[in-house]
Design an enzyme around this catalytic site. Structure first.
Site, PDB file in Angstrom:
ATOM      1  N   LYS A 250       0.999  10.944  -0.794  1.00  0.00           N
ATOM      2  CA  LYS A 250       0.111  10.136  -1.758  1.00  0.00           C
ATOM      3  C   LYS A 250      -0.582   9.507  -0.047  1.00  0.00           C
ATOM      4  O   LYS A 250       0.065   8.673  -0.159  1.00  0.00           O
ATOM      5  CB  LYS A 250       0.019   9.365  -2.630  1.00  0.00           C
ATOM      6  N   ASP A 255      -6.404   1.452  -2.997  1.00  0.00           N
ATOM      7  CA  ASP A 255      -6.957   2.302  -4.793  1.00  0.00           C
ATOM      8  C   ASP A 255      -7.223   0.853  -4.811  1.00  0.00           C
ATOM      9  O   ASP A 255      -6.853   0.038  -5.793  1.00  0.00           O
ATOM     10  CB  ASP A 255      -5.538   2.408  -5.203  1.00  0.00           C
ATOM     11  N   LYS A 262      -9.614  -1.876 -10.378  1.00  0.00           N
ATOM     12  CA  LYS A 262      -8.755  -2.816 -10.885  1.00  0.00           C
ATOM     13  C   LYS A 262      -8.977  -3.754 -11.590  1.00  0.00           C
ATOM     14  O   LYS A 262     -10.018  -4.884 -10.912  1.00  0.00           O
ATOM     15  CB  LYS A 262      -7.532  -3.027 -10.192  1.00  0.00           C
ATOM     16  N   ASP A 273      -0.843   1.892  -0.947  1.00  0.00           N
ATOM     17  CA  ASP A 273      -1.473   3.409  -1.805  1.00  0.00           C
ATOM     18  C   ASP A 273      -1.189   4.250  -0.866  1.00  0.00           C
ATOM     19  O   ASP A 273      -0.735   5.337  -1.980  1.00  0.00           O
ATOM     20  CB  ASP A 273      -2.803   2.902  -2.848  1.00  0.00           C
ATOM     21  N   ASP A 332      -9.254   5.904 -11.979  1.00  0.00           N
ATOM     22  CA  ASP A 332      -7.626   5.147 -11.072  1.00  0.00           C
ATOM     23  C   ASP A 332      -7.199   6.001 -11.045  1.00  0.00           C
ATOM     24  O   ASP A 332      -6.033   5.904 -10.336  1.00  0.00           O
ATOM     25  CB  ASP A 332      -8.126   3.142 -11.414  1.00  0.00           C
ATOM     26  N   GLU A 334      -6.658   8.614  -9.378  1.00  0.00           N
ATOM     27  CA  GLU A 334      -6.798   8.976  -8.004  1.00  0.00           C
ATOM     28  C   GLU A 334      -5.814  10.064  -7.281  1.00  0.00           C
ATOM     29  O   GLU A 334      -6.538  10.522  -7.005  1.00  0.00           O
ATOM     30  CB  GLU A 334      -8.093   8.258  -7.328  1.00  0.00           C
ATOM     31  N   ARG A 336      -3.382  11.161  -8.143  1.00  0.00           N
ATOM     32  CA  ARG A 336      -2.489  13.346  -8.847  1.00  0.00           C
ATOM     33  C   ARG A 336      -3.562  13.624  -8.235  1.00  0.00           C
ATOM     34  O   ARG A 336      -3.381  15.253  -8.150  1.00  0.00           O
ATOM     35  CB  ARG A 336      -2.613  13.042  -9.984  1.00  0.00           C
TER      36      ARG A 336
HETATM   37  N1  BES Z   1      -1.600   3.502  -7.046  1.00  0.00           N
HETATM   38  C1  BES Z   1      -1.798   3.243  -8.682  1.00  0.00           C
HETATM   39  C2  BES Z   1      -0.354   3.068  -9.271  1.00  0.00           C
HETATM   40  C3  BES Z   1       0.271   1.667  -9.042  1.00  0.00           C
HETATM   41  C4  BES Z   1       0.041   0.695  -9.761  1.00  0.00           C
HETATM   42  C5  BES Z   1       1.641   2.118  -7.662  1.00  0.00           C
HETATM   43  C6  BES Z   1       0.877  -0.296  -9.285  1.00  0.00           C
HETATM   44  C7  BES Z   1       1.456   0.785  -7.551  1.00  0.00           C
HETATM   45  C8  BES Z   1       1.923  -0.076  -8.072  1.00  0.00           C
HETATM   46  C9  BES Z   1      -2.991   4.267  -9.385  1.00  0.00           C
HETATM   47  O1  BES Z   1      -3.892   5.058  -8.629  1.00  0.00           O
HETATM   48  C10 BES Z   1      -2.690   3.940 -10.384  1.00  0.00           C
HETATM   49  O2  BES Z   1      -4.304   3.427 -10.627  1.00  0.00           O
HETATM   50  N2  BES Z   1      -2.385   4.629 -11.280  1.00  0.00           N
HETATM   51  C11 BES Z   1      -2.717   4.559 -13.218  1.00  0.00           C
HETATM   52  C12 BES Z   1      -2.946   5.747 -14.074  1.00  0.00           C
HETATM   53  C13 BES Z   1      -3.833   5.576 -15.135  1.00  0.00           C
HETATM   54  C14 BES Z   1      -4.856   4.914 -15.228  1.00  0.00           C
HETATM   55  C15 BES Z   1      -3.860   6.563 -15.629  1.00  0.00           C
HETATM   56  C16 BES Z   1      -2.004   2.784 -13.514  1.00  0.00           C
HETATM   57  O3  BES Z   1      -0.501   3.213 -13.369  1.00  0.00           O
HETATM   58  O4  BES Z   1      -1.929   2.736 -14.423  1.00  0.00           O
HETATM   59 ZN    ZN Z   2      -3.286   5.509  -6.665  1.00  0.00          ZN
HETATM   60 ZN    ZN Z   3      -5.847   4.031  -8.998  1.00  0.00          ZN
END
Ligand code: BES
Ligand code: ZN
Ligand code: ZN
Length: 485
Positions: A250, A255, A262, A273, A332, A334, A336
């Site tokens: 990834k 992000d 966020k 990220d 968020d 993104e 995947r």
């Molecule tokens: N990059 C984040 C996940 C992340 C969070 C990595 C904290 C490292 C530390 C990812 O893109 C994300 O924002 N995921 C969301 C998904 C949700 C919107 C379904 C999450 O995990 O909150």
């Molecule tokens: Zn992310």
């Molecule tokens: Zn994200």
């Protein structure tokens, strides 16, 4: 990072040279040439339960490190890496230009483990600090480490290349997005390819459009920088696998969450990220420089995720590289989307196995903290067992999550083939299930959200980007090639 110390194999100890000696008993080896009073002192310290003893003689320093034996050998090894990292301050305060690392009757590989913990522990990302403090100006880490004992030149090469790979990966994670956007990341990976001897092709926006990578393009729409898609290849003539292993990383260089921005401090570490991407590149460096006889492909989709003028929105329906449609439930989620395009692109290689590595979900962190990489798999058990074994060995342990079909039902969409979110429950698994929809080949998903971005140093796993999963995957591939041999 300053240059890492040079590592040199040496046959014998030179009198008067400072030395680290690893022991597993309360015995002081004769070859350390300590005075009787020094020996007595060291012995007393060990007997009183100290795990390391420091002796400052008039012409040299001696560091004795006693193994913390644990029932499990791989845990003993990890204790030694941690002990090495724990000694870094003391060693630096003594400002040695060089030091010998040796051992007395301990397990084979102890010198390498100590050196690894030390090298990983002394990394620092200080290129932007124009002013150093007094201690930094006065004292340096040794610039040469002489390894004396049961260690081969090939083992030293693996150790140093692996460390250099981790340093590269950490540098990439630590670089902020105002320096390292998607294109810059691809260029760094390209440079690493030249240095390491693997091939890197960089697809630009036009080609990405031609390939209809709707996920990568959608996430990129809020950005002023174009997306890139890097293809890494290591294909030595003596490859033992007919069909390649494909690694996918990834590469979200930042992000923000996009329009589903966020909140609070959740954005804090999001320059990292792209840890999965940097890890894949690092793995290629390690396997290529060490001539691992396997055909391996790396796929790295990269962009930032921002709420810009034409940013993709909640409710959008996007059409992916393989023609599947995705309803965007949250911008968020993104990672995947860009990974799915890469995973479906992997089909053209008819891969034996696909492994993706990604800072994918907060949910993985909630489940395992920073102690385990969340793993999900539909591949044969032999792969996951080998991955588990490799993880224990380098102490980048994986913990498996169930990957049952029922979790896939949680990401159904009423208006598209699939939705990019599945609600709060089982978030790490539904993310994995989403990715799995984009391939028919054996698939392993590694979520390093918990292990890949640390808030504090965890021994030699340094804060921000420790480089989680790199030693795991490089070791996995090395062992896999050994099995195939
Ligand atoms: N990059 C984040 C996940 C992340 C969070 C990595 C904290 C490292 C530390 C990812 O893109 C994300 O924002 N995921 C969301 C998904 C949700 C919107 C379904 C999450 O995990 O909150
Ligand atoms: Zn992310
Ligand atoms: Zn994200």
């Amino acid at each position: 990072m300053d240059m890492r110390p040079e590592i040199i194999r040496t046959a014998k100890l030179t009198p008067g040279q400072s030395v680290v000696c690893i022991v597993d008993k309360n015995e002081i080896p004769q070859f350390l040439n300590l005075e009787n009073t020094e020996k007595e002192y060291a012995l007393k310290q060990l007997q009183s339960g100290e795990n390391s003893v420091f002796i400052n003689s008039y012409n040299k320093c001696t560091y004795i490190v006693k193994l913390k034996e644990d029932g499990l050998h791989y845990k003993t090894r990890e204790e030694l890496r941690k002990a090495a990292s724990g000694l870094k301050k003391l060693i630096r305060s003594n400002n040695h230009s060089e030091i010998i690392i040796t051992s007395d009757k301990v397990y084979k590989g102890a010198i390498a483990d100590f050196t690894e913990g030390f090298l990983l522990g002394i990394y620092s990302f200080d290129k932007y600090r124009t002013r150093k403090d007094k201690e930094e100006e006065r004292n340096k880490y040794p610039s040469k480490l002489f390894l004396s004992g049961d260690i081969t030149q090939a083992e030293i090469k693996w150790l140093t290349d692996l460390t250099d790979a981790v340093y590269f990966t950490r540098d990439m994670i630590n670089e902020p997005v105002n320096v390292l956007n998607a294109t810059a990341l691809a260029e760094e990976i390209h440079k690493l390819g030249l240095k390491g001897g693997f091939n890197v092709d960089i697809l630009k926006k036009k080609q990405i459009e031609a390939l209809k990578m709707g996920g990568l393009l959608a996430v990129n729409r809020g950005s002023v920088d174009p997306p890139v898609f890097s293809i890494l290849e290591w294909h030595p003539e003596n490859s033992l696998n007919k069909n390649p292993v494909v690694l996918v990383g990834k590469g979200i260089v930042y992000d923000t969450g996009g329009l589903n921005i966020k909140p609070d401090n959740y954005m804090a570490q999001m320059k990292g990220d792209m840890a999965g991407a940097a890890t894949v590149a690092g793995v290629f460096y390690a396997i290529a420089t060490n001539n691992i006889p396997l055909h391996v492909i790396g796929l790295i989709p990269a962009t930032d995720n921002r709420p810009g003028g034409n940013a993709y929105t909640q409710g959008d329906i996007i059409s992916m590289h393989n023609g599947m449609t995705v309803e965007v439930g949250n911008t968020d989620a993104e990672g995947r989307l860009i990974l799915a395009d890469a995973i479906s692109y992997a089909s053209r290689y008819k891969p034996e196995l696909i492994i993706d590595i990604a800072t994918l979900t907060g949910s993985a962190t909630v489940a395992f903290g920073n102690k385990a990489i969340a793993a999900m798999s539909n591949a044969g058990r032999e792969y996951i067992s080998l991955l588990e074994e490799s993880g224990n060995e380098v102490y980048e342990r994986i913990a498996e999550m169930p990957f049952w079909d029922e979790y896939g039902e949680m990401i159904k969409s009423d208006i598209a083939d699939v939705k990019n979110v599945g609600g709060r429950e089982a978030g790490a698994i539904t993310a994995g299930k989403f990715l799995e929809r984009f391939t028919d080949y054996p698939f392993i998903h590694l979520d390093i959200a918990g292990t890949g971005l640390l808030k504090d140093d965890d021994h030699y796993r340094l804060k921000e980007g420790p480089g989680s999963g790199l030693r795991l995957l490089a070791t996995f591939l090395r062992k896999y090639a050994e099995i195939k041999q």
